[in-house]
Design a protein around this motif. Structure first.
Motif, short mmCIF file in Angstrom:
data_model
loop_
_atom_site.label_atom_id
_atom_site.label_comp_id
_atom_site.label_asym_id
_atom_site.label_seq_id
_atom_site.Cartn_x
_atom_site.Cartn_y
_atom_site.Cartn_z
N ASN A 1 5.72 11.08 64.51
CA ASN A 1 5.66 12.06 63.43
C ASN A 1 6.63 11.71 62.32
O ASN A 1 6.34 11.88 61.12
N GLU A 2 7.80 11.23 62.71
CA GLU A 2 8.78 10.82 61.70
C GLU A 2 8.25 9.65 60.89
O GLU A 2 8.44 9.59 59.67
N ILE B 1 7.50 12.64 68.48
CA ILE B 1 8.46 12.94 67.43
C ILE B 1 8.71 11.69 66.58
O ILE B 1 8.74 11.75 65.34
N ASP B 2 8.90 10.53 67.27
CA ASP B 2 9.11 9.29 66.54
C ASP B 2 7.92 8.97 65.65
O ASP B 2 8.09 8.57 64.48
N ASN C 1 5.58 11.08 58.65
CA ASN C 1 6.18 11.86 57.56
C ASN C 1 6.82 10.95 56.53
O ASN C 1 6.73 11.21 55.32
N ALA C 2 7.48 9.87 57.02
CA ALA C 2 8.07 8.93 56.07
C ALA C 2 6.99 8.25 55.24
O ALA C 2 7.14 8.06 54.03
#
Length: 438
Positions: free
Chosen positions: A164-165, A161-162, A168-169
């Motif tokens: 992916n964030e 998740i981290d 995404n950023a």
């Protein structure tokens, strides 16, 4: 003595259930505590499980039914669940399905406690969304190992998740940069098109039509004209190697050396003592451009050019062809004639020789200067248009004016290639000579 099989490992073993074995040695987990939900209709079983879970550093929530467990899951961030299989009202697998449908942000690792060991029951549990199984009565060491396995899964999920964030950023920033770049390139395209300030120029002695169609936002082609004096004009078509921004910058630089707006900087002109200008030999101009490119610009790019100086009174035209496609002369209903003998591109070889040649224009003649984006245009089969195909386009449009011919040429090229966007820059200049003014 009870003989049972662990559904995950498939190992049969004998185990004596003894509540005293739950007295842990005090080996506590150093990990950050997670909330564990224990769901079992047996109060004793819940107390045994909860006592050891707390010793291992977990925060424990208890529920005596699947419905109560769902209610707790809606209020709390539950990451680990231990649920009995057989419960009144809602079974463990049914509870697991309902839990998965909650759609929580984080993943919940679900362990079913069961005395069932058949392949059908294992399949049912997996299909319900369970991650792991423990057979009852529960062995403390095995439970601890399964929880640690669940922790590792949850840690990997959190790490994903981290990441992916972060991705995404980064994608958001790239998208922002791309939008800005796309805007800048669109502006650059408008600026490059402004290099061809007029596309339909009417002269007393003739008419000039120009078209510049880059393959992308910007390109390396350029066509143009400049006034030498009251009876001479310059016409040119050039093509810088490559595509994109660097080629476009080189094109803009070259446009300044052949500009009609600043004749004092135009390398094709020579200032006379009285302040007026006359044309230089086109071969001398290209030779100087070759020296300039190799000496000062320090670039890997080179370019090709066809440069003509036309005397509008006499019709005498002096041309240099430097690696550029042959200028085309159309006279009456005769087939188009290719002028020149090729020549060397500019910016590749020091002291490369360039020679001018003369052509006598007659009233009614049409001169066409163009880039190889036309003759090298490919059909879907891979066949190039070539000079013959371009000649056929010009012949079919002979009775049309220059602008109409250029529009017809672009339309035919799109039909020939089967594409709306060209793979190479396309540019052309058409000069219709009417003859001297009487």
């Amino acid at each position: 003595m009870l003989r049972h099989t662990s559904p995950i490992h498939g190992v049969a073993h004998a185990q004596q259930f003894d509540p005293l074995e739950w007295e842990d040695s005090g080996d506590t987990d150093p990990a950050v505590p997670r909330q564990v939900l224990v769901v079992d209709d047996s109060r004793m079983q819940r107390r045994l499980l909860s006592a050891n879970l707390r010793k291992w550093g977990y925060e424990v929530l208890e529920a005596e039914s699947g419905a109560d467990g769902l209610a707790l899951c809606e209020k709390h961030d539950v990451s680990l669940i231990l649920s009995d299989w057989v419960m009144p009202g809602m079974s463990g697998p049914d509870f697991c399905r309902a839990f998965r449908r909650l759609g929580q942000d984080g993943y919940g690792y679900f362990i079913l406690l069961t005395s069932k060991g058949g392949s059908g029951e294992i399949a049912e549990g997996l299909n319900s969304g369970a991650d792991d199984f423990l057979t009852k009565p529960v062995n403390s060491g095995e439970l601890r190992a399964r929880l640690r396995a669940g922790e590792r899964v949850l840690q990997m999920q959190a790490a994903l998740i981290d990441k992916n964030e972060i991705v995404n950023a980064a994608l958001t920033r790239i998208e922002t940069l791309y939008d800005a770049l796309n805007h800048d390139l669109s502006e650059a395209r408008h600026l490059q098109q402004s290099l061809v300030r007029e596309t339909d120029i009417e002269l007393p002695e003739g008419r000039i039509a120009l078209n510049l169609t880059p393959s992308g936002h910007v390109g390396g082609d350029l066509v143009g004209q400049f006034r030498v004096n009251d009876h001479q004009i310059g016409l040119f078509s050039l093509d810088v190697s490559g595509h994109g921004v660097t080629s476009a910058l080189m094109t803009a630089r070259l446009a300044g050396y052949l500009s009609g707006l600043t004749p004092s900087q135009n390398m094709a002109l020579h200032r006379l003592g009285n302040g007026e200008f006359t044309a230089r030999d086109p071969a001398e101009t290209v030779s100087d451009l070759n020296k300039l490119l190799l000496r000062e610009l320090e670039t890997e790019h080179y370019f090709t050019i066809a440069l003509s100086i036309v005397d509008l009174k006499s019709g005498r035209m002096q041309t240099v062809q430097a690696g550029h496609p042959h200028p085309v002369l159309q006279r009456g209903d005769n087939p188009p004639v290719l002028l020149g003998d090729g020549g060397m591109p500019v910016g590749l070889i020091p002291d490369a020789p360039y020679m001018s040649f003369e052509t006598q224009l007659k009233p009614g003649d049409r001169l066409v200067l163009h880039s190889d984006g036309i003759t090298e245009a490919e059909a879907p089969s891979g066949e190039m248009l070539d000079d013959d195909g371009f000649g056929a386009i010009l012949t079919a449009a002979r009775d049309q004016d220059g602008q109409e011919t250029l529009c017809q040429m672009l339309s035919t090229l799109r039909s020939y290639t089967g594409a709306t966007e060209f793979s190479d820059d396309v540019s052309a200049l058409i000069f219709d000579y009417h003859g001297p003014v009487r």
